[in-house]
Design an enzyme around this catalytic site. Structure first.
Site, PDB file in Angstrom:
ATOM      1  NE  ARG A   1      -3.968  -1.898   2.575  1.00 46.64           N
ATOM      2  CZ  ARG A   1      -4.271  -3.059   2.637  1.00 46.64           C
ATOM      3  NH1 ARG A   1      -3.030  -3.122   3.935  1.00 46.64           N
ATOM      4  NH2 ARG A   1      -4.446  -3.940   2.668  1.00 46.64           N
TER       5      ARG A   1
ATOM      6  CE  LYS B   1       1.329  14.205 -15.178  1.00 48.12           C
ATOM      7  NZ  LYS B   1       1.081  14.800 -16.048  1.00 48.12           N
TER       8      LYS B   1
ATOM      9  CD  GLU C   1       9.693  17.490 -22.415  1.00 51.64           C
ATOM     10  OE1 GLU C   1       8.578  17.867 -22.268  1.00 51.64           O
ATOM     11  OE2 GLU C   1       8.975  16.152 -23.625  1.00 51.64           O
TER      12      GLU C   1
ATOM     13  CE  LYS D   1       7.925  17.874 -14.554  1.00 52.89           C
ATOM     14  NZ  LYS D   1       7.220  16.210 -15.118  1.00 52.89           N
TER      15      LYS D   1
ATOM     16  CD  GLU E   1      -2.229  17.376 -16.101  1.00 53.17           C
ATOM     17  OE1 GLU E   1      -0.596  16.852 -15.925  1.00 53.17           O
ATOM     18  OE2 GLU E   1      -2.713  17.841 -16.601  1.00 53.17           O
TER      19      GLU E   1
ATOM     20  NE  ARG F   1       2.297  17.878 -13.256  1.00 56.51           N
ATOM     21  CZ  ARG F   1       2.707  16.173 -12.691  1.00 56.51           C
ATOM     22  NH1 ARG F   1       2.476  16.526 -10.873  1.00 56.51           N
ATOM     23  NH2 ARG F   1       3.561  15.484 -12.676  1.00 56.51           N
TER      24      ARG F   1
ATOM     25  CG  ASN G   1       0.312  18.376 -20.655  1.00 61.92           C
ATOM     26  OD1 ASN G   1       1.099  17.543 -20.114  1.00 61.92           O
ATOM     27  ND2 ASN G   1      -0.923  18.400 -19.634  1.00 61.92           N
TER      28      ASN G   1
ATOM     29  CG  HIS H   1       3.541  17.593 -23.984  1.00 65.60           C
ATOM     30  ND1 HIS H   1       4.120  17.650 -24.162  1.00 65.60           N
ATOM     31  CD2 HIS H   1       3.869  15.441 -23.738  1.00 65.60           C
ATOM     32  CE1 HIS H   1       5.543  17.546 -23.631  1.00 65.60           C
ATOM     33  NE2 HIS H   1       5.124  16.234 -22.958  1.00 65.60           N
TER      34      HIS H   1
ATOM     35  CG  HIS I   1       0.492  12.536 -26.492  1.00 64.24           C
ATOM     36  ND1 HIS I   1       0.345  12.943 -25.280  1.00 64.24           N
ATOM     37  CD2 HIS I   1       1.980  12.258 -25.772  1.00 64.24           C
ATOM     38  CE1 HIS I   1       1.213  13.309 -24.083  1.00 64.24           C
ATOM     39  NE2 HIS I   1       1.675  12.521 -24.430  1.00 64.24           N
TER      40      HIS I   1
ATOM     41  CG  HIS J   1       7.513  12.152 -25.462  1.00 62.50           C
ATOM     42  ND1 HIS J   1       6.316  11.930 -25.984  1.00 62.50           N
ATOM     43  CD2 HIS J   1       7.761  12.962 -24.494  1.00 62.50           C
ATOM     44  CE1 HIS J   1       5.643  13.045 -24.262  1.00 62.50           C
ATOM     45  NE2 HIS J   1       6.870  13.424 -24.106  1.00 62.50           N
TER      46      HIS J   1
HETATM   47  N1  GLY Z   1       5.343  15.585 -17.800  1.00 65.31           N
HETATM   48  C1  GLY Z   1       3.959  16.654 -17.590  1.00 65.31           C
HETATM   49  C2  GLY Z   1       4.032  16.160 -16.184  1.00 65.31           C
HETATM   50  O1  GLY Z   1       4.563  15.764 -15.336  1.00 65.31           O
HETATM   51  O2  GLY Z   1       3.401  17.449 -15.259  1.00 65.31           O
END
Ligand code: GLY
Length: 331
Positions: free
Chosen positions: A104, A126, A168, A209, A219, A223, A227, A230, A234, A251
């Site tokens: 957990r 993330k 990036e 960041k 997000e 946040r 993107n 993206h 994507h 990417h």
């Molecule tokens: N790579 C985008 C984020 O971490 O929100």
């Protein structure tokens, strides 16, 4: 209520200094990308229980996460254990997820070995795995204890991965630091990969960041600006997957093309002054990045339209007002 999340970063010039960050943890279990095994002794990790994964998008699935959990159990990892992820974004995503679900939830820390990892994927919590071709469909947001960033890894990073991270890095500066953006373009176009030259820029991007995530971990607002590029990026990745492209853009390269498209749309809507798209095209080309869609644009528009439909007709899109300033609006 204003809630700020602490996102802890450490920067180092020498691989050997990771040891001192690990002293507070009694049990450390390393989950690493098999391709970076040579770094484990240099990081002082010899003798620690270590589990190699084949860190590819295909292996980034629930089975790999389950096997890693089983390994932790066999090793006797308890709730005080620390999972140490050593590798690029795929590795830190999987290892963070494993730490999030094992018993957990136990602690983890990231040692990103790629440029994408150092300025983006290894920061912000993330984590997750793919479900067939759908990326990051199972996962959770869980902040690492810390992200330890050392540009010395970049010396052996394959060129394509380096380019991916470059995109990036540029993306982060387009969000809020024009001066750093220009410095990064100069450095990248000079093809100077000396870690010393990049150290300060990586640190700057990583801090940007971390600050954004600190203000909006889940997000819900700010946040989203991360993107940038993206939406179309994507779509390109999706197209390449469907068509089993033999020389797919990475990417970051796909995101670079997506940023050029974002600049074009920003001009079209009157958010940006004319000339932004052509500036990004020139800059990115100088840095060795792609700027054109690698497939018919119509196909991408269809993919974006599908995304829109799934989101109820509109998607949050990151427009560029000028380098150093972006705006999120519905597309
Ligand atoms: N790579 C985008 C984020 O971490 O929100």
């Amino acid at each position: 209520m204003c809630f700020k999340k602490k996102v802890k970063l450490y920067f180092s010039d020498s691989l050997g200094s990771l040891k001192r960050r690990l002293w507070p943890y009694k049990q450390v279990f390393v989950i690493y990308d098999a391709r970076v095994e040579e770094y484990l002794p240099k990081l002082g990790l010899q003798g620690k229980p270590a589990y190699a994964i084949a860190a590819t998008e295909e292996n980034k699935n629930i089975k790999t996460a389950y096997e890693a959990c089983k390994w932790l159990l066999e090793q006797g990892a308890d709730r005080e254990a620390l999972v140490l992820a050593v590798g690029g974004g795929v590795t830190t995503d999987i290892a963070g997820f494993v730490a999030g679900i094992y018993k957990r939830g136990i602690r983890y820390a990231n040692v990103p070995t790629s440029l994408v990892g150092q300025v983006d994927a290894g920061i912000g919590g993330k984590t997750g795995v793919n479900v067939s071709s759908f990326k990051n469909m199972i996962g959770l947001i869980k902040q690492p204890e810390f992200t330890w960033i050392c540009p010395a890894f970049l010396k052996t990073l394959p060129e394509k991965d380096f380019l991916s991270g470059s995109a990036e890095l540029l993306k982060t500066f387009i969000l809020e630091d024009r001066e750093a953006y220009e410095q990064a373009v100069d450095l990248l176009s000079a093809a100077n990969r000396a870690p010393a030259a990049y150290g300060k820029l990586i640190e700057k991007a990583a801090r940007i960041k971390a600050r954004i995530v600190g203000k909006d971990e889940k997000e819900n607002g700010l946040r989203r600006i991360l993107n940038l590029g993206h939406t179309y990026g994507h779509a390109i990745e999706w197209y390449q997957h469907i068509h089993a492209d033999e020389a797919p853009l990475t990417h970051g390269e796909a995101v670079a093309v997506g940023m050029v498209k974002a600049a074009a749309l920003s001009e079209k809507r009157g958010y940006a002054a004319p000339g932004l798209e052509s500036k990004l095209r020139d800059d990115f080309r100088r840095c060795g990045l792609s700027v054109d869609f690698p497939c018919p644009e119509q196909e991408l528009e269809e993919a974006v339209a599908k995304d829109k439909k799934a989101e109820g007709g509109k998607i949050n899109f990151v427009f560029i007002e000028k380098i150093g300033k972006v705006k999120v609006a519905k597309l």
